[in-house]
Structure formats: C-alpha cells, structure tokens
Design a protein around this motif. Structure first.
Motif, short mmCIF file in Angstrom:
data_model
loop_
_atom_site.label_atom_id
_atom_site.label_comp_id
_atom_site.label_asym_id
_atom_site.label_seq_id
_atom_site.Cartn_x
_atom_site.Cartn_y
_atom_site.Cartn_z
N ILE A 189 -52.14 9.14 13.57
CA ILE A 189 -51.01 9.19 14.00
C ILE A 189 -50.06 9.47 13.08
CG2 ILE A 189 -49.57 7.68 15.23
CD1 ILE A 189 -52.21 6.66 16.91
N GLY A 190 -50.16 8.26 11.71
CA GLY A 190 -49.37 8.69 10.94
C GLY A 190 -49.02 9.62 10.37
N HIS A 191 -50.07 10.78 10.11
CA HIS A 191 -49.23 12.12 9.80
C HIS A 191 -49.21 12.45 10.49
CE1 HIS A 191 -51.38 11.90 5.63
NE2 HIS A 191 -52.64 11.00 6.46
N LEU A 192 -49.54 12.97 11.99
CA LEU A 192 -48.80 13.99 13.16
C LEU A 192 -47.20 13.12 13.69
CD1 LEU A 192 -51.92 13.58 15.34
CD2 LEU A 192 -51.01 15.23 14.24
N LEU A 193 -47.27 11.96 12.78
CA LEU A 193 -45.96 12.11 13.22
C LEU A 193 -44.70 12.13 11.73
CD1 LEU A 193 -46.21 7.87 14.86
CD2 LEU A 193 -44.93 10.06 16.00
N GLY A 194 -45.51 12.39 10.71
CA GLY A 194 -44.57 12.51 9.46
C GLY A 194 -45.42 14.24 8.61
N LEU A 195 -45.94 14.55 10.15
CA LEU A 195 -46.29 16.33 9.62
C LEU A 195 -44.82 17.07 9.30
CD1 LEU A 195 -45.20 18.96 12.24
CD2 LEU A 195 -47.16 16.92 13.08
N THR A 196 -43.77 16.76 9.25
CA THR A 196 -42.38 17.71 8.90
C THR A 196 -41.92 16.81 7.79
OG1 THR A 196 -40.38 16.88 10.48
CG2 THR A 196 -42.01 18.58 11.58
N THR A 202 -38.63 -2.32 28.71
CA THR A 202 -37.88 -2.03 27.93
C THR A 202 -37.20 -1.02 28.35
OG1 THR A 202 -38.51 -0.52 25.56
CG2 THR A 202 -39.48 0.14 27.29
N ASP A 203 -36.48 -0.50 27.29
CA ASP A 203 -35.23 -0.01 27.82
C ASP A 203 -35.92 2.14 27.21
OD1 ASP A 203 -34.80 0.38 25.25
OD2 ASP A 203 -32.64 -0.40 25.00
N ALA A 204 -34.91 2.74 27.75
CA ALA A 204 -34.79 4.13 27.45
C ALA A 204 -34.93 4.19 25.69
CB ALA A 204 -32.98 4.43 27.72
N VAL A 205 -34.78 3.53 25.51
CA VAL A 205 -34.45 4.01 23.76
C VAL A 205 -36.39 3.49 23.19
CG1 VAL A 205 -34.43 3.18 21.65
CG2 VAL A 205 -32.49 3.83 22.65
N PHE A 209 -41.42 4.50 21.46
CA PHE A 209 -42.71 3.79 21.14
C PHE A 209 -43.21 4.23 22.24
CE2 PHE A 209 -39.50 0.85 18.84
CZ PHE A 209 -40.30 1.41 17.63
N GLY A 210 -42.79 4.15 23.59
CA GLY A 210 -43.97 4.14 24.62
C GLY A 210 -44.12 2.94 25.43
N LEU A 211 -44.98 2.98 26.44
CA LEU A 211 -45.34 1.56 27.61
C LEU A 211 -46.35 2.16 28.33
CD1 LEU A 211 -43.45 -0.60 27.63
CD2 LEU A 211 -42.65 -0.19 29.53
N GLY A 212 -47.74 2.00 27.27
CA GLY A 212 -48.47 1.32 27.84
C GLY A 212 -49.08 3.10 28.04
N MET A 215 -45.04 7.40 23.66
CA MET A 215 -43.38 7.90 23.02
C MET A 215 -43.14 9.51 22.71
SD MET A 215 -44.71 7.85 19.14
CE MET A 215 -45.86 6.62 19.10
N GLY A 216 -42.34 9.57 23.55
CA GLY A 216 -41.66 10.94 24.00
C GLY A 216 -41.82 11.40 24.92
N THR A 217 -42.46 10.61 25.41
CA THR A 217 -43.03 11.27 26.80
C THR A 217 -41.53 12.08 27.84
OG1 THR A 217 -44.99 10.42 27.52
CG2 THR A 217 -44.20 11.50 29.21
N ARG A 218 -41.45 12.98 27.80
CA ARG A 218 -39.82 13.99 28.54
C ARG A 218 -40.40 13.92 30.56
NH1 ARG A 218 -37.97 19.03 24.93
NH2 ARG A 218 -38.23 18.27 23.20
N ASN A 219 -41.12 14.34 30.90
CA ASN A 219 -41.43 14.03 32.16
C ASN A 219 -42.37 12.54 33.19
OD1 ASN A 219 -41.85 14.69 34.69
ND2 ASN A 219 -43.85 16.00 34.41
N LEU A 220 -41.22 11.81 33.00
CA LEU A 220 -42.19 10.22 33.74
C LEU A 220 -42.23 10.87 34.79
CD1 LEU A 220 -39.28 8.13 31.60
CD2 LEU A 220 -41.53 8.92 31.29
#
Length: 548
Positions: A153-160, A371-374, A379-382, A386-391
C-alpha cells in the motif's frame, strides 16, 4: 497446519483433516500477524525487550483471567517454535519497523519487535494446490483479486514519488496482470495467504496427507486415552488409529448451532468476518470425553466493528474496520442518539467490547462511523476505498449514507440533529486543540501510529466540516473465540478434576485463550496457536513412547 508441520518435522506419521474445501481458516483471511516476544527477529527492530518485560506486560493486561503458567510456557517456547519453522520448513517471518502492542497504557508495552508478519510467497510453486488455499476476503483485494499488504500500500501510494516505490508497484502489478491472463486469482500471496501457502508447501514437501471436506464423526477412547477417530469423506467412513495423540484446532465455537447464542453477549452478533469452518463440532466430541470449557475470561470472543454489504453474487460481505478509517483524522463514531461512546482509535477488540457496554444504556448496535467529503476521499470509509469517484453503487444499496449537512445526515439516521451537531462541533474543536477531552483519542502511541502522521497537532483528530457528509453502519463482529477448552501448559485437554484426557490436545481458538479474553497486541491468537501446537507435539513425542 502448524501442528501437522511440527509433527512431520519431528518424524511422526501425520494426517491433517480439514472440514472445508480449503486449508487455512480465519488465519488465511487475516493479516496473520504473529505475536511472539523475543523471537529471533526482534533484535532487528528493538533492543530493549525481554521475556520478563513481556511477562510483566501480560500480567498487567490479563491478570488472573488466565493461568500465569500457560503464559510463561508461551513466552518460553514461542521463540523456539518460530526458529523451528524457519529452520526446517518454508515458513518465513519478518518484523515490521513499528507494530505496537495495543494496550500501551500498561507497563512493559512495546512499539515493535513482538509482532511478526509472513514474508510474501510465490504461490506458483504450489501448482494446482494453490486453489486449495482459502481465498482472501474480496474487499481486501484490489483489481478483482490482487492481494496487497501494508508495505505494498505504501509503495502504491508513493509510486509517483520515488523510483523505489515505482519499481515495487510496477513489479507486483505486472505479476498480477500475468496471473489474470491464466487464472482467476493472483499467485503472489501476502499476509494470511502467505502463511498458509508456506505451510502448505512445507507439508507437501514432507508428504503429509491432507483430507479436505472431511468430518470427524467420533473419537474412540479407551483406558489409555484417545485411540482413534472415525472420519467421513465423500460419503464413506474410515477408522484411523491414533497412537501418539489427536490435536484439535478447528477454530472454536463461533458457528456452533447453539453455543454461539449461549456464550456470546446479547444481542447475539449477527455477523462474523471469520472463516466458516469453526462449528464447534470437535469441542462437542471432546466434551464427551470429559473436557470442559474455561471460565473467567474478560470476553468470550475477540471483536472488531464490521460493516455489511450485499455482493453482486448475492453473498454478504462482512468487512472488519481494523485501522484504516476509525483512527484517521476527520472521523467520529456515534451511537443511535448521535453521541460518542468510545475512543475511536482504540483497538478493534476494545471498540467491539465498548459497543456492547454502551448498548446497555443507549442503542449502539449498530453504531455509525461518520466523515466528510475530505475524509472520504483521503482515507475511505469501510468498503468505500480512498479516492473512490463513483459512490452511486454504495449510495443506491444503502451501505453509504450521504447528506448535504450534519442536520440532514442526522435526519437520515433518525437522530436528533442538535445532538449530532453538538458531537461534530466538539470534534472540530478537538481537531484544533489536538486534545480530545472526552475520550482521550490520540493519547497513546498506538492511537497516533494508526492516524495520519502528516496531520497535526493530533494525527487522529481532524475537522468534519466539508460537505457532503457520510455515514456507514457498524456492527460488532466476532473474529475468533476466546472461550474454549481448558488446557495445561502442554496443550493437553483437561477434565473437571484437572487431570488430562490422555492423548487429546487442543490449540488455537479451540482452547481457552491464554490472554483471558483480553487483546494485548496484534497476533495474540496466532502466536499462541503456533506455540502450543509446538508444545503439543513435544509432549506427544515423549508421551507416545509409553502408549501402545
């Protein structure tokens, strides 16, 4: 599997009987963290630990809820068990730089060194037997089945952000891409699948026979103790002689048809993310031989808050909320009146325990994580990553509740708007000051490590003030049994009078937890399970010399 492997290493003739079509129970679904103080890897990340310090820590957390002699046996033999596995099988572990004990308020707690995690494993070496490993929880994978651990997860988040992360991410993505061209699941195994895969490979190398979808119908006992078992498989029964011992490690009572309701608190939890094989049937057979259940534990089971969603195939996804959202800034958990009832950053076991306690006074089952939009984006919720666009799918089926204001969210959750607004307002104040005056969120290293290190002044506290606002329902889920058969320091099953049932051993969640229904740190089920498997085999090797 650990018992079978230790026995095979000792040169014994072994048969492994599995109730389901897979090897690996709940361990296969878990992170498979293994808590073993003073293991051979501890010194790589910690230099200030000792068995005495670990014993003092357990004495403080567990107290008189379990026999101290069993805890001492665990501490003394745990490092030997790990060394035996690593020296004489394909099982491999590694320490994590920071993996703290959960109960940091107790003297003797550490931040690292006691918790081990399985080294990833190339499942291609298993050939067709890869399909015999229990698949991971789908919602814990990405891209339809790619397993990842927290290093990934750490590497995927930091791949750029770094060449090292890019190479790691590209490597595992390419591996999974090749897998999916030829098969349904990924062959790079991590966490619980890695541990089970390594054990399976080791058992195969030692030619240990494994019966799948097999059931023990009866245990035959004479004056000298356990003499054999009757095993049913594919509509046929066979009698198998037992010379040195029978070890039961079938996962405990959690799916027993009556004992679940008898032993678990009310309301009886409706959901469990654990594997389906732990029916308690082996415990029923042990009770017929004079075994008894333990008493005096703090909790009958180990807990985690879970959320629930119907999958496309009609099955139910039960998602445990371990650390990915509750401890992050910008979240709050409330009961059905809109009030907080717990420190959200506490361990998942303590969170589940708090749900039952609070429910006695105000309706708390289910409770809600908000939680809120931020917060949702970061961080996502369950099951909403995180970062899901289609809710829309999550909103359409009611898993995720959305509203433009806190008052509107309260209305959708059938709460008093003023109460929820007051709760969220207090959290926003705590986010500014960094001090949670209600429950002390972020006051221990365990809390803070599970927060967001880049966020201040408290990594677990952040504002909830950016519309829209979201909520997910949480239920208490049992992740394993803490109440089980009483054993001695050699894992021998004991009768009411304290004498052992000759030739009968129990380990894992079949046995009364040496943690006394408390949850001191990560991996406190798997660590003792492996250790008492090791001790059972040691005893059986010696006792077997006197048995016919």
């Amino acid at each position: 599997m650990a018992t079978a492997l230790f026995a095979a290493i000792a040169g014994l003739k072994v048969l492994l009987v599995e109730r389901t079509e897979y090897v690996g129970g709940t361990t296969a679904l878990s992170a498979a963290t293994t808590w073993i103080p003073m293991n051979r890897h501890s010194s790589e990340v910690a230099v200030d630990d000792s068995l005495d310090k670990a014993e003092h820590f357990l004495d403080g957390v567990v107290g008189n809820r379990s026999p101290a002699v069993l805890r001492r046996a665990f501490l003394e033999s745990g490092p030997q068990a790990i060394a035996t596995l690593e020296d004489q099988s394909q099982v491999r572990f590694r320490p994590y730089a920071t993996h703290p004990d959960y109960e940091q308020d107790h003297e003797g707690a550490t931040l690292r060194g006691r918790a081990l995690e399985p080294v990833p494993f190339d499942g291609r070496s298993l050939g067709a037997d890869l399909a015999r490993i229990r698949p991971p929880i789908p919602e814990f994978t990405i891209f339809g089945g790619m397993m990842i651990d927290r290093t990934d997860i750490g590497h995927l988040l930091g791949l750029t952000k770094s060449w090292r992360s890019f190479r790691h991410a590209a490597s595992i993505l390419a591996w999974y891409g090749r897998d999916r061209l030829a098969q349904r699941r990924g062959s790079r195994l991590v966490m619980g699948n890695a541990l089970i895969g390594r054990m399976l490979a080791s058992l195969k190398a030692r030619n240990v026979p494994i019966l799948l979808e097999a059931t023990v119908r009866a245990v035959d006992a004479g004056r000298g103790g356990v003499e054999g078992v009757t095993v049913a498989q594919n509509g046929a029964e066979r009698q198998i002689r037992v010379r040195r011992g029978l070890v039961i490690a079938a996962g405990g009572f959690n799916r027993h048809p009556t004992r679940r309701a008898e032993l678990l608190p009310k309301p009886t939890p409706a959901y469990s993310p654990a594997a389906p094989g732990h029916t308690g049937a082996m415990q029923d057979l042990a009770l017929k031989l004079g075994a008894r259940f333990g008493t005096g534990g703090d909790q009958p089971a180990f807990w985690a808050p879970v959320s629930v969603r119907r999958r496309a195939d009609g099955s139910t996804a039960v998602f445990p909320h371990f650390v990915m959202d509750r401890s992050k800034p910008g979240t709050v958990c409330v009961d059905q009146t809109g009030r907080r009832f717990v420190n959200e950053s506490t361990s998942y076991h303590q969170f589940g325990k708090a749900m039952f306690a609070a429910n006695r006074d105000r309706p708390t089952i289910p409770c809600f994580i908000i939680t809120d939009a931020v917060g949702l984006k970061r961080f996502g919720l369950g099951m909403v990553r995180m970062g899901t666009r289609n809710l829309k799918p999550f909103l359409d089926d009611g898993y995720l509740v959305e509203a433009p204001t806190i008052a509107a969210l309260a209305a959708k959750l059938n709460m008093d708007a003023a109460v929820l607004e007051e709760t969220v307002g207090a959290m926003n104040t705590f986010a500014k000051t960094g001090v949670d005056t209600q429950f002390g969120r972020g006051t221990t290293a365990y809390h803070r490590i599970n927060g967001d290190a880049a966020h201040g002044p408290n990594p677990t506290l952040g504002p909830i003030d950016t519309a829209p606002f979201y909520a997910v329902r949480l239920y208490p889920g049992d992740i394993g049994a803490a109440t089980g058969l009483v054993i001695d320091e050699w894992a021998r099953v004991l009768k009411e009078d304290g004498s052992p049932v000759p030739g009968l051993y129990a380990c894992g969640n079949e046995a009364q937890s040496i943690m006394g229904g408390t949850y001191p740190g990560p991996g406190i089920t798997i660590g003792p399970a492996i250790t008492f498997a090791y001790r059972a085999v040691r005893h059986a090797c010696q006792a077997g010399e006197q048995r016919p």
